[in-house]
Design a protein around this motif. Structure first.
Motif, PDB file in Angstrom:
ATOM      1  N   GLU A  81      43.487  39.161  30.603  1.00 39.70           N
ATOM      2  CA  GLU A  81      43.908  39.834  32.063  1.00 39.70           C
ATOM      3  C   GLU A  81      44.991  41.023  31.833  1.00 39.70           C
ATOM      4  OE1 GLU A  81      41.812  36.212  32.830  1.00 39.70           O
ATOM      5  OE2 GLU A  81      43.321  36.698  31.530  1.00 39.70           O
ATOM      6  N   ILE A  82      45.749  40.951  30.891  1.00 38.83           N
ATOM      7  CA  ILE A  82      46.800  41.829  30.532  1.00 38.83           C
ATOM      8  C   ILE A  82      46.284  43.179  30.361  1.00 38.83           C
ATOM      9  CG2 ILE A  82      47.227  41.813  28.446  1.00 38.83           C
ATOM     10  CD1 ILE A  82      50.244  41.675  28.881  1.00 38.83           C
ATOM     11  N   LEU A  83      45.149  43.232  29.852  1.00 39.28           N
ATOM     12  CA  LEU A  83      44.524  44.492  29.782  1.00 39.28           C
ATOM     13  C   LEU A  83      43.886  45.159  30.982  1.00 39.28           C
ATOM     14  CD1 LEU A  83      42.680  43.534  26.342  1.00 39.28           C
ATOM     15  CD2 LEU A  83      44.407  45.183  26.439  1.00 39.28           C
ATOM     16  N   LEU A  84      43.600  44.318  32.199  1.00 41.60           N
ATOM     17  CA  LEU A  84      42.724  44.718  33.051  1.00 41.60           C
ATOM     18  C   LEU A  84      43.688  45.395  34.125  1.00 41.60           C
ATOM     19  CD1 LEU A  84      40.460  41.993  33.466  1.00 41.60           C
ATOM     20  CD2 LEU A  84      39.836  44.080  32.615  1.00 41.60           C
ATOM     21  N   ARG A  85      42.898  46.028  35.008  1.00 39.62           N
ATOM     22  CA  ARG A  85      43.600  46.680  36.212  1.00 39.62           C
ATOM     23  C   ARG A  85      42.841  46.612  37.493  1.00 39.62           C
ATOM     24  NH1 ARG A  85      46.511  47.093  32.516  1.00 39.62           N
ATOM     25  NH2 ARG A  85      47.622  48.592  31.660  1.00 39.62           N
ATOM     26  N   PRO A  86      43.775  46.359  38.509  1.00 32.26           N
ATOM     27  CA  PRO A  86      42.884  46.145  39.742  1.00 32.26           C
ATOM     28  C   PRO A  86      41.544  47.026  40.126  1.00 32.26           C
ATOM     29  CG  PRO A  86      45.010  45.885  40.260  1.00 32.26           C
ATOM     30  CD  PRO A  86      44.685  46.768  38.850  1.00 32.26           C
ATOM     31  N   ILE A  87      41.583  48.115  39.637  1.00 28.84           N
ATOM     32  CA  ILE A  87      40.203  48.966  39.754  1.00 28.84           C
ATOM     33  C   ILE A  87      38.868  48.555  38.930  1.00 28.84           C
ATOM     34  CG2 ILE A  87      40.970  50.692  37.940  1.00 28.84           C
ATOM     35  CD1 ILE A  87      39.092  51.498  41.158  1.00 28.84           C
ATOM     36  N   ASP A  88      39.385  47.877  37.971  1.00 26.75           N
ATOM     37  CA  ASP A  88      38.349  47.165  36.971  1.00 26.75           C
ATOM     38  C   ASP A  88      37.388  46.268  37.748  1.00 26.75           C
ATOM     39  OD1 ASP A  88      38.965  49.008  34.970  1.00 26.75           O
ATOM     40  OD2 ASP A  88      40.452  47.333  34.204  1.00 26.75           O
ATOM     41  N   THR A  89      37.912  45.374  38.597  1.00 28.01           N
ATOM     42  CA  THR A  89      37.607  44.384  39.280  1.00 28.01           C
ATOM     43  C   THR A  89      36.593  45.040  40.710  1.00 28.01           C
ATOM     44  OG1 THR A  89      39.167  44.137  40.931  1.00 28.01           O
ATOM     45  CG2 THR A  89      39.369  42.832  38.992  1.00 28.01           C
ATOM     46  N   ILE A  90      37.135  46.172  41.091  1.00 33.41           N
ATOM     47  CA  ILE A  90      36.394  46.880  42.030  1.00 33.41           C
ATOM     48  C   ILE A  90      34.894  47.385  41.627  1.00 33.41           C
ATOM     49  CG2 ILE A  90      36.292  48.702  43.751  1.00 33.41           C
ATOM     50  CD1 ILE A  90      38.281  46.286  44.670  1.00 33.41           C
ATOM     51  N   LYS A  91      35.156  48.091  40.376  1.00 35.48           N
ATOM     52  CA  LYS A  91      34.129  48.543  39.620  1.00 35.48           C
ATOM     53  C   LYS A  91      32.882  47.479  39.181  1.00 35.48           C
ATOM     54  CE  LYS A  91      36.547  52.442  37.522  1.00 35.48           C
ATOM     55  NZ  LYS A  91      37.008  53.046  35.925  1.00 35.48           N
ATOM     56  N   LEU A 102      40.858  36.412  42.912  1.00 38.43           N
ATOM     57  CA  LEU A 102      41.461  35.680  41.710  1.00 38.43           C
ATOM     58  C   LEU A 102      41.763  36.557  40.382  1.00 38.43           C
ATOM     59  CD1 LEU A 102      41.751  32.861  40.131  1.00 38.43           C
ATOM     60  CD2 LEU A 102      39.356  32.807  39.520  1.00 38.43           C
ATOM     61  N   GLN A 103      40.736  37.476  40.229  1.00 43.74           N
ATOM     62  CA  GLN A 103      41.207  38.339  39.171  1.00 43.74           C
ATOM     63  C   GLN A 103      42.361  39.094  39.275  1.00 43.74           C
ATOM     64  OE1 GLN A 103      39.711  38.145  36.158  1.00 43.74           O
ATOM     65  NE2 GLN A 103      38.356  36.468  36.912  1.00 43.74           N
ATOM     66  N   ASN A 104      42.607  39.677  40.580  1.00 42.83           N
ATOM     67  CA  ASN A 104      43.599  40.592  40.892  1.00 42.83           C
ATOM     68  C   ASN A 104      44.954  39.641  40.731  1.00 42.83           C
ATOM     69  OD1 ASN A 104      42.282  43.033  40.931  1.00 42.83           O
ATOM     70  ND2 ASN A 104      42.133  43.223  43.187  1.00 42.83           N
ATOM     71  N   TYR A 105      45.070  38.522  41.205  1.00 40.76           N
ATOM     72  CA  TYR A 105      45.853  37.599  41.148  1.00 40.76           C
ATOM     73  C   TYR A 105      46.336  37.460  39.874  1.00 40.76           C
ATOM     74  CZ  TYR A 105      48.515  32.938  41.321  1.00 40.76           C
ATOM     75  OH  TYR A 105      49.200  32.071  41.048  1.00 40.76           O
ATOM     76  N   SER A 114      31.624  34.527  47.341  1.00 39.35           N
ATOM     77  CA  SER A 114      32.055  34.503  45.703  1.00 39.35           C
ATOM     78  C   SER A 114      32.468  35.726  45.357  1.00 39.35           C
ATOM     79  CB  SER A 114      30.656  34.068  45.037  1.00 39.35           C
ATOM     80  OG  SER A 114      29.651  35.087  45.006  1.00 39.35           O
ATOM     81  N   SER A 115      32.112  36.928  45.877  1.00 44.96           N
ATOM     82  CA  SER A 115      32.570  38.320  45.358  1.00 44.96           C
ATOM     83  C   SER A 115      34.205  38.538  45.895  1.00 44.96           C
ATOM     84  CB  SER A 115      31.716  39.143  46.098  1.00 44.96           C
ATOM     85  OG  SER A 115      30.406  39.284  45.590  1.00 44.96           O
TER      86      SER A 115
END
Length: 389
Positions: A101-111, A11-14, A4-5
């Motif tokens: 999602e337009i506000l997010l960056r891939p690093i956010d999902t990693i954090k 999914l989020q980065n996509y 799931s992680s």
């Protein structure tokens, strides 16, 4: 949990990549109003709500147009319910909201993944409720939330609010409010940078199962809450104050933006045998509709199924125990709510505020609840007149 992680990250980065590609050039605020007071509206959107020429919010109606007409600089951020790609393509037009999602960056999902998986929250206890230690129960619920990825999604809203606050510094933020975990994280994120005034709109009807709005007196001084909470009517405000232990100073009585006109009344008793069936969310909607069809299949009634505004009927149809298209006594509502009420002799519901609107229009309502509920989903909590169940 590991799967799931991974799915969460992909999914989020996509989605972030899709927004960056398709919405390049779109701006959250009007560049021609740089010095005007900035309002952010945080809500939800579906493909249907985006398909009209003039965007109308599912929960806040046309409030964005009212604010813009007064000269404020208004930006709308939404969570997408349903077909994400199709919705984002529709958002390329000016005047439409933008996905969060337009506000997010891939690093956010990693954090988020690191915090939730390597620093998971657990209750040390003991926590007692009526002399029973419920620590194990609470930790089991937290473990279930982790297994479903709910903690990941909730934590992501902190970064949505944080980046929104840091990048745009809104003066006022208006958001739907039911005191869900994601709302608390979003508020924390907003307050991490800008000193925005946050208005929460308690848009839903109140029912016993909505335990998220019940605070202890100790809790209300800790939980991130909006600066102001506007309720749908005085009964909701009184409930939040008396049952929810909210500070009366932050509560204000408001109205509904997404319902029928307050002066709508059925002038003549409807003729025929139409029953308007209000569908909620899965799986309760499936259980209710299966129960109704089984109970009334040999009766002389015509059933009008009205789906939830955020759920297309096709999403229900795949899960029902019967094929709607093969039953002539069933149709799917496609008209305005006023029209459907006017041609029905009664409303069947489980947990919908349409019951309130039907009563206000002079139509009897029937609560259908074939479930073994500990708490009721019925928004008519203390109302028994003209209601059967």
């Amino acid at each position: 949990t590991a799967i799931s992680s991974s799915v969460f990250i992909l999914l989020q980065n996509y989605r972030i990549a899709v927004c960056a590609l398709l919405l390049r050039g779109r701006s959250l605020f009007d560049a021609q109003k740089p010095k005007m007071k900035r309002y952010i509206i945080r809500s939800w959107a579906t493909v249907d709500s985006l398909s009209t020429s003039s965007y109308k919010d599912l929960y806040l109606g046309s409030i964005h147009m009212d604010l813009a007409a007064k000269g404020f600089n208004v930006g709308i951020i939404v969570g997408v319910i349903g077909d994400f790609i199709k919705a984002v393509k529709m958002m390329r037009l000016e005047g439409k909201p933008l996905p969060q999602e337009i506000l997010l960056r891939p690093i956010d999902t990693i954090k988020v993944l690191f915090y939730c998986r390597f620093r998971p929250f657990r209750i040390k206890g003991p926590i007692h409720f009526r002399n029973v230690d419920i620590t194990l129960l609470l930790n089991s619920c937290l473990a279930y939330a982790r297994s479903c990825g709910q903690d990941l999604h909730n934590m992501l809203y902190y970064h949505v609010g944080r980046r929104l606050s840091r990048s745009y510094k809104p003066d006022v933020c208006v958001t739907a409010h039911e005191n869900y975990p994601w709302e608390k994280m979003f508020i924390l994120g907003i307050r991490s940078y800008a000193k925005s005034y946050i208005i929460g709109y308690q848009h839903s009807a109140i029912y016993q199962t909505l335990t998220t709005v019940l605070l202890s007196r100790q809790e209300r001084s800790i939980v991130p809450l909006p600066d102001r909470i506007v309720t749908v009517g005085s009964i909701t405000r009184e409930y939040l104050e008396k049952e929810g232990n909210y500070d009366p100073a932050i509560l204000r009585t408001g109205c509904s933006f997404s319902t029928i006109k307050s002066d709508f009344v059925i002038q003549a008793r409807p003729q025929g045998n139409n029953l308007l069936v209000i569908l909620g969310c899965y799986p309760r909607a499936k259980e209710m509709t299966d129960f109704i069809v089984t109970s009334l299949k040999d009766k002389e009634f015509h059933l009008i199924f009205r789906p939830h505004p955020t759920v297309p009927f096709d999403d229900y149809a795949d899960k029902l125990a019967f094929d709607v298209s093969t039953i002539s006594a069933i149709e799917v509502s496609a008209g305005r709510l006023e029209k459907e009420l006017a041609r029905s002799i009664a409303v069947l519901y489980d947990g919908s505020k349409v019951a309130l609107e039907a009563l206000g229009a002079g139509l009897p309502v029937i609560n259908i609840s074939p479930f073994d509920d500990v708490f009721s989903y019925d928004p008519l909590v203390k109302w028994t007149a003209f209601k059967w169940g």
